[in-house]
Design a protein around this motif. Structure first.
Motif, PDB file in Angstrom:
ATOM      1  N   VAL A  15       1.616  -0.486 -10.204  1.00 44.15           N
ATOM      2  CA  VAL A  15       0.883  -1.647 -10.685  1.00 44.15           C
ATOM      3  C   VAL A  15       0.139  -1.275 -11.964  1.00 44.15           C
ATOM      4  O   VAL A  15       0.073  -2.046 -12.909  1.00 44.15           O
ATOM      5  CB  VAL A  15      -0.111  -2.146  -9.611  1.00 44.15           C
ATOM      6  CG1 VAL A  15      -0.975  -3.273 -10.134  1.00 44.15           C
ATOM      7  CG2 VAL A  15       0.640  -2.575  -8.356  1.00 44.15           C
ATOM      8  N   PHE A  22      -8.905  -6.610  -9.230  1.00 43.74           N
ATOM      9  CA  PHE A  22      -8.128  -6.579  -7.992  1.00 43.74           C
ATOM     10  C   PHE A  22      -9.041  -6.882  -6.819  1.00 43.74           C
ATOM     11  O   PHE A  22     -10.215  -6.510  -6.822  1.00 43.74           O
ATOM     12  CB  PHE A  22      -7.491  -5.202  -7.771  1.00 43.74           C
ATOM     13  CG  PHE A  22      -6.411  -4.859  -8.755  1.00 43.74           C
ATOM     14  CD1 PHE A  22      -5.169  -5.462  -8.698  1.00 43.74           C
ATOM     15  CD2 PHE A  22      -6.644  -3.925  -9.747  1.00 43.74           C
ATOM     16  CE1 PHE A  22      -4.184  -5.142  -9.604  1.00 43.74           C
ATOM     17  CE2 PHE A  22      -5.670  -3.605 -10.655  1.00 43.74           C
ATOM     18  CZ  PHE A  22      -4.435  -4.209 -10.592  1.00 43.74           C
ATOM     19  N   SER A  82      -7.414  -5.578  -1.168  1.00 38.34           N
ATOM     20  CA  SER A  82      -6.071  -5.119  -1.514  1.00 38.34           C
ATOM     21  C   SER A  82      -5.890  -3.633  -1.243  1.00 38.34           C
ATOM     22  O   SER A  82      -4.785  -3.144  -1.118  1.00 38.34           O
ATOM     23  CB  SER A  82      -5.767  -5.364  -2.995  1.00 38.34           C
ATOM     24  OG  SER A  82      -5.795  -6.742  -3.267  1.00 38.34           O
ATOM     25  N   PHE A  83      -6.998  -2.894  -1.175  1.00 38.98           N
ATOM     26  CA  PHE A  83      -6.917  -1.452  -1.005  1.00 38.98           C
ATOM     27  C   PHE A  83      -7.225  -1.046   0.423  1.00 38.98           C
ATOM     28  O   PHE A  83      -8.100  -1.601   1.061  1.00 38.98           O
ATOM     29  CB  PHE A  83      -7.899  -0.752  -1.965  1.00 38.98           C
ATOM     30  CG  PHE A  83      -7.557  -0.960  -3.401  1.00 38.98           C
ATOM     31  CD1 PHE A  83      -6.589  -0.197  -4.006  1.00 38.98           C
ATOM     32  CD2 PHE A  83      -8.204  -1.942  -4.141  1.00 38.98           C
ATOM     33  CE1 PHE A  83      -6.257  -0.385  -5.343  1.00 38.98           C
ATOM     34  CE2 PHE A  83      -7.893  -2.141  -5.467  1.00 38.98           C
ATOM     35  CZ  PHE A  83      -6.918  -1.375  -6.061  1.00 38.98           C
ATOM     36  N   ILE A 116      -2.299   3.023  -9.742  1.00 40.92           N
ATOM     37  CA  ILE A 116      -2.350   2.108  -8.599  1.00 40.92           C
ATOM     38  C   ILE A 116      -0.919   1.706  -8.276  1.00 40.92           C
ATOM     39  O   ILE A 116      -0.150   1.352  -9.169  1.00 40.92           O
ATOM     40  CB  ILE A 116      -3.190   0.849  -8.911  1.00 40.92           C
ATOM     41  CG1 ILE A 116      -4.627   1.245  -9.246  1.00 40.92           C
ATOM     42  CG2 ILE A 116      -3.147  -0.132  -7.750  1.00 40.92           C
ATOM     43  CD1 ILE A 116      -5.486   0.088  -9.708  1.00 40.92           C
ATOM     44  N   VAL A 117      -0.563   1.792  -7.000  1.00 40.25           N
ATOM     45  CA  VAL A 117       0.756   1.351  -6.545  1.00 40.25           C
ATOM     46  C   VAL A 117       0.565   0.291  -5.472  1.00 40.25           C
ATOM     47  O   VAL A 117      -0.449   0.261  -4.781  1.00 40.25           O
ATOM     48  CB  VAL A 117       1.621   2.515  -5.991  1.00 40.25           C
ATOM     49  CG1 VAL A 117       1.914   3.531  -7.076  1.00 40.25           C
ATOM     50  CG2 VAL A 117       0.956   3.184  -4.802  1.00 40.25           C
ATOM     51  N   ASN A 118       1.558  -0.582  -5.324  1.00 41.41           N
ATOM     52  CA  ASN A 118       1.483  -1.604  -4.282  1.00 41.41           C
ATOM     53  C   ASN A 118       2.053  -1.068  -2.969  1.00 41.41           C
ATOM     54  O   ASN A 118       2.444   0.096  -2.876  1.00 41.41           O
ATOM     55  CB  ASN A 118       2.157  -2.911  -4.723  1.00 41.41           C
ATOM     56  CG  ASN A 118       3.655  -2.778  -4.910  1.00 41.41           C
ATOM     57  OD1 ASN A 118       4.291  -1.808  -4.496  1.00 41.41           O
ATOM     58  ND2 ASN A 118       4.236  -3.785  -5.560  1.00 41.41           N
ATOM     59  N   PHE A 119       2.120  -1.916  -1.982  1.00 46.83           N
ATOM     60  CA  PHE A 119       2.589  -1.544  -0.643  1.00 46.83           C
ATOM     61  C   PHE A 119       3.986  -0.942  -0.666  1.00 46.83           C
ATOM     62  O   PHE A 119       4.321  -0.101   0.147  1.00 46.83           O
ATOM     63  CB  PHE A 119       2.555  -2.784   0.255  1.00 46.83           C
ATOM     64  CG  PHE A 119       3.034  -2.526   1.652  1.00 46.83           C
ATOM     65  CD1 PHE A 119       2.216  -1.919   2.588  1.00 46.83           C
ATOM     66  CD2 PHE A 119       4.313  -2.902   2.032  1.00 46.83           C
ATOM     67  CE1 PHE A 119       2.654  -1.686   3.874  1.00 46.83           C
ATOM     68  CE2 PHE A 119       4.765  -2.666   3.322  1.00 46.83           C
ATOM     69  CZ  PHE A 119       3.926  -2.059   4.241  1.00 46.83           C
ATOM     70  N   TYR A 120       4.800  -1.356  -1.608  1.00 47.40           N
ATOM     71  CA  TYR A 120       6.196  -0.903  -1.685  1.00 47.40           C
ATOM     72  C   TYR A 120       6.368   0.328  -2.573  1.00 47.40           C
ATOM     73  O   TYR A 120       7.481   0.798  -2.775  1.00 47.40           O
ATOM     74  CB  TYR A 120       7.083  -2.042  -2.191  1.00 47.40           C
ATOM     75  CG  TYR A 120       7.003  -3.252  -1.295  1.00 47.40           C
ATOM     76  CD1 TYR A 120       7.656  -3.278  -0.071  1.00 47.40           C
ATOM     77  CD2 TYR A 120       6.235  -4.347  -1.663  1.00 47.40           C
ATOM     78  CE1 TYR A 120       7.556  -4.376   0.771  1.00 47.40           C
ATOM     79  CE2 TYR A 120       6.131  -5.450  -0.827  1.00 47.40           C
ATOM     80  CZ  TYR A 120       6.791  -5.459   0.388  1.00 47.40           C
ATOM     81  OH  TYR A 120       6.681  -6.541   1.217  1.00 47.40           O
ATOM     82  N   ASN A 162       5.648   0.417  -5.774  1.00 49.54           N
ATOM     83  CA  ASN A 162       5.845   0.030  -7.172  1.00 49.54           C
ATOM     84  C   ASN A 162       4.549   0.238  -7.949  1.00 49.54           C
ATOM     85  O   ASN A 162       3.460  -0.091  -7.471  1.00 49.54           O
ATOM     86  CB  ASN A 162       6.273  -1.435  -7.278  1.00 49.54           C
ATOM     87  CG  ASN A 162       7.582  -1.687  -6.582  1.00 49.54           C
ATOM     88  OD1 ASN A 162       8.497  -0.875  -6.635  1.00 49.54           O
ATOM     89  ND2 ASN A 162       7.675  -2.820  -5.903  1.00 49.54           N
ATOM     90  N   MET A 222      -2.390  -1.773  -1.413  1.00 47.26           N
ATOM     91  CA  MET A 222      -2.309  -0.990  -2.614  1.00 47.26           C
ATOM     92  C   MET A 222      -2.998   0.348  -2.389  1.00 47.26           C
ATOM     93  O   MET A 222      -3.862   0.469  -1.540  1.00 47.26           O
ATOM     94  CB  MET A 222      -2.982  -1.723  -3.769  1.00 47.26           C
ATOM     95  CG  MET A 222      -2.146  -2.853  -4.309  1.00 47.26           C
ATOM     96  SD  MET A 222      -2.666  -3.375  -5.926  1.00 47.26           S
ATOM     97  CE  MET A 222      -3.713  -4.736  -5.502  1.00 47.26           C
TER      98      MET A 222
END
Length: 81
Positions: free
Chosen positions: A29, A71, A75-76, A21-25, A27, A1
């Motif tokens: 969050v 979170f 994750s970051f 906040i965005v995820n790996f793809y 998108n 993320m």
């Protein structure tokens, strides 16, 4: 993320105004403005694009801090790592 923030100048200094906040793809969050503790400097809207009316229904910093802290720290990824 990945996490990005926008700060806004208030009469008590610089404060968090928006967090995304965005995820790996890529998108989204979380994407929200954050209600400031102090009165905003009206000239900052030109720089940030965030208008005082945007904060009327915004969640407080404490609510956003609690949400973001939920979170996993793993994750970051830090820039450059």
């Amino acid at each position: 993320m990945a996490l990005d923030t926008v700060s806004h100048l208030t009469h008590k200094g610089v404060r968090l105004a928006r967090i995304t906040i965005v995820n790996f793809y890529g998108n989204i969050v979380l994407d929200t403005v954050v209600k400031p503790f102090a009165r905003l400097d009206p000239h900052q809207s030109f720089n940030t694009g965030i208008m005082p009316a945007d904060f009327e229904l915004a969640p407080s910093y404490s609510k956003i801090a609690l949400l973001v802290s939920s979170f996993s720290c793993n994750s970051f990824r830090c820039a450059g790592s």
